[in-house]
Design a protein around this motif. Structure first.
Motif, PDB file in Angstrom:
ATOM      1  N   LEU A  98      13.590  -2.730  -8.507  1.00 51.04           N
ATOM      2  CA  LEU A  98      12.686  -1.581  -8.546  1.00 51.04           C
ATOM      3  C   LEU A  98      11.298  -1.964  -8.059  1.00 51.04           C
ATOM      4  CD1 LEU A  98      12.069   1.323  -9.249  1.00 51.04           C
ATOM      5  CD2 LEU A  98      11.746   0.616 -11.632  1.00 51.04           C
ATOM      6  N   ARG A  99      10.848  -3.145  -8.417  1.00 49.03           N
ATOM      7  CA  ARG A  99       9.524  -3.582  -7.985  1.00 49.03           C
ATOM      8  C   ARG A  99       9.479  -3.822  -6.479  1.00 49.03           C
ATOM      9  NH1 ARG A  99       9.417  -8.488 -11.290  1.00 49.03           N
ATOM     10  NH2 ARG A  99       7.501  -9.014 -10.164  1.00 49.03           N
ATOM     11  N   ILE A 100      10.585  -4.280  -5.908  1.00 45.23           N
ATOM     12  CA  ILE A 100      10.650  -4.442  -4.452  1.00 45.23           C
ATOM     13  C   ILE A 100      10.558  -3.082  -3.769  1.00 45.23           C
ATOM     14  CG2 ILE A 100      12.161  -5.079  -2.530  1.00 45.23           C
ATOM     15  CD1 ILE A 100      13.164  -7.413  -4.256  1.00 45.23           C
ATOM     16  N   VAL A 101      11.257  -2.082  -4.323  1.00 44.05           N
ATOM     17  CA  VAL A 101      11.186  -0.722  -3.773  1.00 44.05           C
ATOM     18  C   VAL A 101       9.754  -0.206  -3.823  1.00 44.05           C
ATOM     19  CG1 VAL A 101      11.883   1.681  -4.122  1.00 44.05           C
ATOM     20  CG2 VAL A 101      13.583  -0.150  -4.281  1.00 44.05           C
ATOM     21  N   LEU A 102       9.068  -0.437  -4.952  1.00 46.71           N
ATOM     22  CA  LEU A 102       7.675  -0.013  -5.079  1.00 46.71           C
ATOM     23  C   LEU A 102       6.794  -0.701  -4.048  1.00 46.71           C
ATOM     24  CD1 LEU A 102       7.136  -0.019  -8.960  1.00 46.71           C
ATOM     25  CD2 LEU A 102       7.289   1.974  -7.467  1.00 46.71           C
ATOM     26  N   MET A 103       7.034  -1.997  -3.837  1.00 46.52           N
ATOM     27  CA  MET A 103       6.223  -2.749  -2.887  1.00 46.52           C
ATOM     28  C   MET A 103       6.406  -2.218  -1.472  1.00 46.52           C
ATOM     29  SD  MET A 103       4.067  -5.308  -2.764  1.00 46.52           S
ATOM     30  CE  MET A 103       3.100  -4.703  -1.391  1.00 46.52           C
ATOM     31  N   VAL A 104       7.648  -2.013  -1.075  1.00 48.13           N
ATOM     32  CA  VAL A 104       7.926  -1.516   0.275  1.00 48.13           C
ATOM     33  C   VAL A 104       7.359  -0.108   0.448  1.00 48.13           C
ATOM     34  CG1 VAL A 104       9.751  -0.851   1.891  1.00 48.13           C
ATOM     35  CG2 VAL A 104       9.966  -2.965   0.573  1.00 48.13           C
ATOM     36  N   ALA A 105       7.574   0.752  -0.559  1.00 48.09           N
ATOM     37  CA  ALA A 105       7.030   2.107  -0.492  1.00 48.09           C
ATOM     38  C   ALA A 105       5.507   2.070  -0.410  1.00 48.09           C
ATOM     39  CB  ALA A 105       7.472   2.909  -1.715  1.00 48.09           C
ATOM     40  N   GLY A 106       4.885   1.178  -1.166  1.00 52.25           N
ATOM     41  CA  GLY A 106       3.437   1.062  -1.136  1.00 52.25           C
ATOM     42  C   GLY A 106       2.918   0.668   0.235  1.00 52.25           C
ATOM     43  N   VAL A 107       3.570  -0.288   0.873  1.00 56.75           N
ATOM     44  CA  VAL A 107       3.127  -0.738   2.197  1.00 56.75           C
ATOM     45  C   VAL A 107       3.291   0.383   3.227  1.00 56.75           C
ATOM     46  CG1 VAL A 107       3.646  -2.329   4.091  1.00 56.75           C
ATOM     47  CG2 VAL A 107       3.543  -3.188   1.746  1.00 56.75           C
ATOM     48  N   VAL A 108       4.438   1.073   3.208  1.00 58.69           N
ATOM     49  CA  VAL A 108       4.685   2.139   4.180  1.00 58.69           C
ATOM     50  C   VAL A 108       3.706   3.297   3.975  1.00 58.69           C
ATOM     51  CG1 VAL A 108       6.349   3.856   4.994  1.00 58.69           C
ATOM     52  CG2 VAL A 108       7.112   1.530   4.488  1.00 58.69           C
ATOM     53  N   LEU A 109       3.528   3.728   2.725  1.00 64.83           N
ATOM     54  CA  LEU A 109       2.606   4.828   2.442  1.00 64.83           C
ATOM     55  C   LEU A 109       1.163   4.433   2.740  1.00 64.83           C
ATOM     56  CD1 LEU A 109       4.122   6.280  -0.848  1.00 64.83           C
ATOM     57  CD2 LEU A 109       4.317   7.192   1.475  1.00 64.83           C
ATOM     58  N   ASN A 110       0.842   3.175   2.534  1.00 67.06           N
ATOM     59  CA  ASN A 110      -0.479   2.682   2.881  1.00 67.06           C
ATOM     60  C   ASN A 110      -0.725   2.822   4.378  1.00 67.06           C
ATOM     61  OD1 ASN A 110      -2.595   0.561   3.546  1.00 67.06           O
ATOM     62  ND2 ASN A 110      -2.594   0.413   1.323  1.00 67.06           N
TER      63      ASN A 110
END
Length: 201
Positions: A98-110
């Motif tokens: 789940l934390r990996i998903v959050l990290m990837v989503a954070g980078v893309v949305l950023n």
């Protein structure tokens, strides 16, 4: 109006994306590693530190003869406020997947948020302006300017206790290509300048 809406939405998305990366606890971008380190040192929130650092960096524009725009001021305050609001709303997350998903989503949305506020063309963020100011005043290449600044704040942030990890590497590798991909979708053409009609004699 389109520019203002896009600017504000882009900055809000940027702040929310940063909060996702914080909750992932897998590493942040260099500036936020530094700012996270200052959180532990000062007792301020991440958003408050972001605002203070944004103001200090913008003041460093003065000897570089850079001129802020409305987007520069909005960048400083909106991102800081949204980061704190998002962190207050988001819970702590457990589980590596789940934390990996959050990290990837954070980078893309950023990257999407960055492309949106850059594409609005209402002034660079304070950190971007510092980079371009060094380029213009000292003759450094953009690459050297960015690398020098980000390496300095990353090391300082790590020494202060900021989180450096795989997310830091992902951000460094992916942000450039992602912003380049999204930017054409959000870049607005300059507003038309209408010349006054010639007076009839």
């Amino acid at each position: 109006m389109r520019r203002l809406i896009q600017l504000h939405l882009g900055l809000c998305l940027f702040g929310f994306a940063l909060a996702l990366m914080v909750r992932a606890t897998l590493g942040l971008d260099p500036w936020n590693v530094f700012q996270q380190g200052l959180v532990g040192l000062t007792g301020l929130t991440l958003g408050q530190v972001s605002i203070v650092i944004g103001i200090v960096v913008m003041l460093a524009w003065i000897p570089l003869r850079q001129k802020p725009g409305y987007g520069t001021i909005a960048n400083i305050f909106i991102i800081g406020l949204v980061v704190d609001a998002s962190l207050a709303a988001l819970p702590e997350f457990e589980g590596l997947a789940l934390r990996i998903v959050l990290m990837v989503a954070g980078v893309v949305l950023n990257a999407v948020g960055s492309a949106a506020y850059i594409g609005a063309g209402m002034g660079p963020g304070p950190r971007d302006g510092l980079m371009t100011g060094l380029h213009e005043r000292l003759g450094w290449s953009i690459r050297v300017s960015r690398l020098s600044i980000e390496a300095t704040v990353l090391v300082a942030g790590w020494l202060l206790g900021g989180v450096v990890g795989v997310g830091t590497v992902l951000y460094a590798v992916a942000m450039g290509p992602l912003v380049q991909f999204f930017l054409p979708m959000f870049t607005l053409s300059p507003p038309l300048k209408v010349s006054p009609a010639p007076s009839s004699s």
